[in-house]
Design a protein around this motif. Sequence first.
Motif, short mmCIF file in Angstrom:
data_model
loop_
_atom_site.label_atom_id
_atom_site.label_comp_id
_atom_site.label_asym_id
_atom_site.label_seq_id
_atom_site.Cartn_x
_atom_site.Cartn_y
_atom_site.Cartn_z
N VAL A 3 0.84 -1.21 0.00
CA VAL A 3 0.00 0.00 0.00
C VAL A 3 0.87 1.25 0.00
O VAL A 3 0.62 2.22 -0.73
N TYR A 4 1.92 1.24 0.83
CA TYR A 4 2.80 2.40 0.90
C TYR A 4 3.49 2.63 -0.44
O TYR A 4 3.69 3.79 -0.85
N ALA A 5 3.88 1.57 -1.12
CA ALA A 5 4.53 1.71 -2.42
C ALA A 5 3.57 2.34 -3.43
O ALA A 5 3.96 3.22 -4.21
N LEU A 75 -9.07 6.59 5.60
CA LEU A 75 -8.62 5.21 5.40
C LEU A 75 -7.36 4.90 6.20
O LEU A 75 -7.23 3.80 6.75
N HIS A 76 -6.43 5.84 6.28
CA HIS A 76 -5.23 5.60 7.08
C HIS A 76 -5.57 5.48 8.56
O HIS A 76 -5.04 4.62 9.27
N LEU A 77 -6.48 6.32 9.03
CA LEU A 77 -6.91 6.23 10.42
C LEU A 77 -7.66 4.93 10.68
O LEU A 77 -7.54 4.33 11.75
N ALA A 78 -8.43 4.47 9.68
CA ALA A 78 -9.15 3.20 9.84
C ALA A 78 -8.18 2.04 9.93
O ALA A 78 -8.36 1.12 10.75
N ALA A 79 -7.13 2.05 9.10
CA ALA A 79 -6.12 0.98 9.18
C ALA A 79 -5.41 1.01 10.53
O ALA A 79 -5.14 -0.04 11.13
N LEU A 80 -5.10 2.22 11.01
CA LEU A 80 -4.46 2.34 12.32
C LEU A 80 -5.36 1.80 13.42
O LEU A 80 -4.92 1.05 14.31
N GLY A 85 -6.96 -2.40 17.30
CA GLY A 85 -7.95 -3.35 17.78
C GLY A 85 -7.43 -4.77 17.82
O GLY A 85 -7.69 -5.52 18.77
N VAL A 86 -6.65 -5.15 16.80
CA VAL A 86 -6.05 -6.49 16.78
C VAL A 86 -5.10 -6.67 17.96
O VAL A 86 -5.14 -7.69 18.68
N LEU A 87 -4.23 -5.69 18.19
CA LEU A 87 -3.28 -5.78 19.30
C LEU A 87 -4.01 -5.82 20.64
O LEU A 87 -3.66 -6.61 21.52
N ALA A 88 -5.00 -4.93 20.80
CA ALA A 88 -5.74 -4.91 22.06
C ALA A 88 -6.43 -6.25 22.29
O ALA A 88 -6.45 -6.78 23.41
N GLY A 89 -7.01 -6.82 21.22
CA GLY A 89 -7.68 -8.12 21.36
C GLY A 89 -6.72 -9.22 21.78
O GLY A 89 -7.05 -10.06 22.63
N LEU A 164 5.74 -0.54 14.03
CA LEU A 164 6.73 -0.04 13.08
C LEU A 164 6.16 0.09 11.66
O LEU A 164 6.42 1.06 10.96
N PHE A 165 5.40 -0.91 11.24
CA PHE A 165 4.99 -0.97 9.85
C PHE A 165 3.54 -0.57 9.60
O PHE A 165 3.14 -0.44 8.43
N VAL A 166 2.76 -0.38 10.65
CA VAL A 166 1.36 0.01 10.47
C VAL A 166 1.04 1.30 11.24
O VAL A 166 0.66 2.31 10.65
N LEU A 167 1.21 1.26 12.56
CA LEU A 167 0.75 2.38 13.37
C LEU A 167 1.49 3.68 13.04
O LEU A 167 0.85 4.71 12.76
N LEU A 168 2.82 3.66 13.07
CA LEU A 168 3.57 4.89 12.82
C LEU A 168 3.42 5.39 11.38
O LEU A 168 3.14 6.58 11.18
N PRO A 169 3.58 4.53 10.36
CA PRO A 169 3.40 5.04 8.99
C PRO A 169 1.98 5.54 8.72
O PRO A 169 1.79 6.57 8.07
N ARG A 170 0.99 4.80 9.22
CA ARG A 170 -0.40 5.22 8.98
C ARG A 170 -0.70 6.54 9.69
O ARG A 170 -1.41 7.40 9.16
N ALA A 171 -0.16 6.71 10.90
CA ALA A 171 -0.37 7.98 11.61
C ALA A 171 0.28 9.13 10.84
O ALA A 171 -0.29 10.22 10.70
#
Length: 367
Positions: A3-5, A75-80, A85-89, A164-171
Amino acid sequence: LGVYAVVLLRWIWAALGRPVVPGPIRRAVGRLGHATLAPVGGRREAALTRALTAFASDWTHASMPLAAARIGRALHLAALAFALGVLAGMYIRGMVLEYRAGWESTFLDAHAVRTLLQVILGPASHLTGIALPDAVRLEAMRFGAGIGENAAPWLHLYAVTIALFVLLPRAALAGLCGLIAYRKAHRFLSADDDIYARRLVRQLRGDAAQVHVLPYAVDLAPAARDGLLSLMARVYGAKAAVEIAPSVAWGTEEALSTQAMPAGIAALWALFALAATPERENHGVFLRALRERGAGTTPLLALVDESAFRKRFADTPTRLAERRAAWQSLLDECQVGAVFVDLEGIDLVAAENAMNAALERVVQAGS
């Protein structure tokens, strides 16, 4: 990473000035605007539907960059949020359930699995200090050989990898899209780009346009003066402050370049009489002096009053066409937009359209 590419390639493509093909979400937003315009019956209703459809198309085209930035941010905020949610679960379930870490594969051995883990979880391992297992330990973790091991260290590695690969880049991408949306919202349909937008902005702000009319060897009759003021009010708004300066006498045009231009005016209109024969030595010098006076920052246009000429040659329309052509030639040579109008018998709608068209050409030439 894929997605980033794609996002990066689209930005590079746009930065190079190449057209960016709208994605499926953008196209869906555009279609949604048209879907709300259900066709209705009747001639008047059909005309209204066509007008609304045309407006929806224009609005979609104009608002698409802003909408795209807002959609990208969402969309970036939704991915974040999904990743959080996955981590919290995982961590909440890990409080009352035990996760076991192990692996199994038909084609991979322990060495191949270790290579994959180093690629995927290696950055998190370096940051946390949690060592990845060697081939011997991995072989012991194979489900076929046992039940694996407690997954707590692996959850931490996954959490750091997700950060590293989702939260920070998406934010970061959401923040960038938010900044783009903020800038586009404050520059949306800039009043510098469209004459109608200028008028709308002035009306919304309650501002009054300053318009300066400078006649050259023209004595306006009361009817012509009223027609001129009515026309300016239609073009620049009812609150427009129209200043009609004293007529510049024949032969004194060169002195204009030494006079200061009124500050903050929306346009400078040079007023001529069609009855006068256009001459470079006089009318051309007058226009050049006005251009120097405005220093290129104020739109300069010419308004040619046909009222006296029409009265004199009412039975010879060819004379009107010939005189118009002569004036048009001089004004084109001076690179000044021209509007021909009968101020005493004015057709306000036609004159307004002609003035708006001339102003649009000036704006386009300036941009």
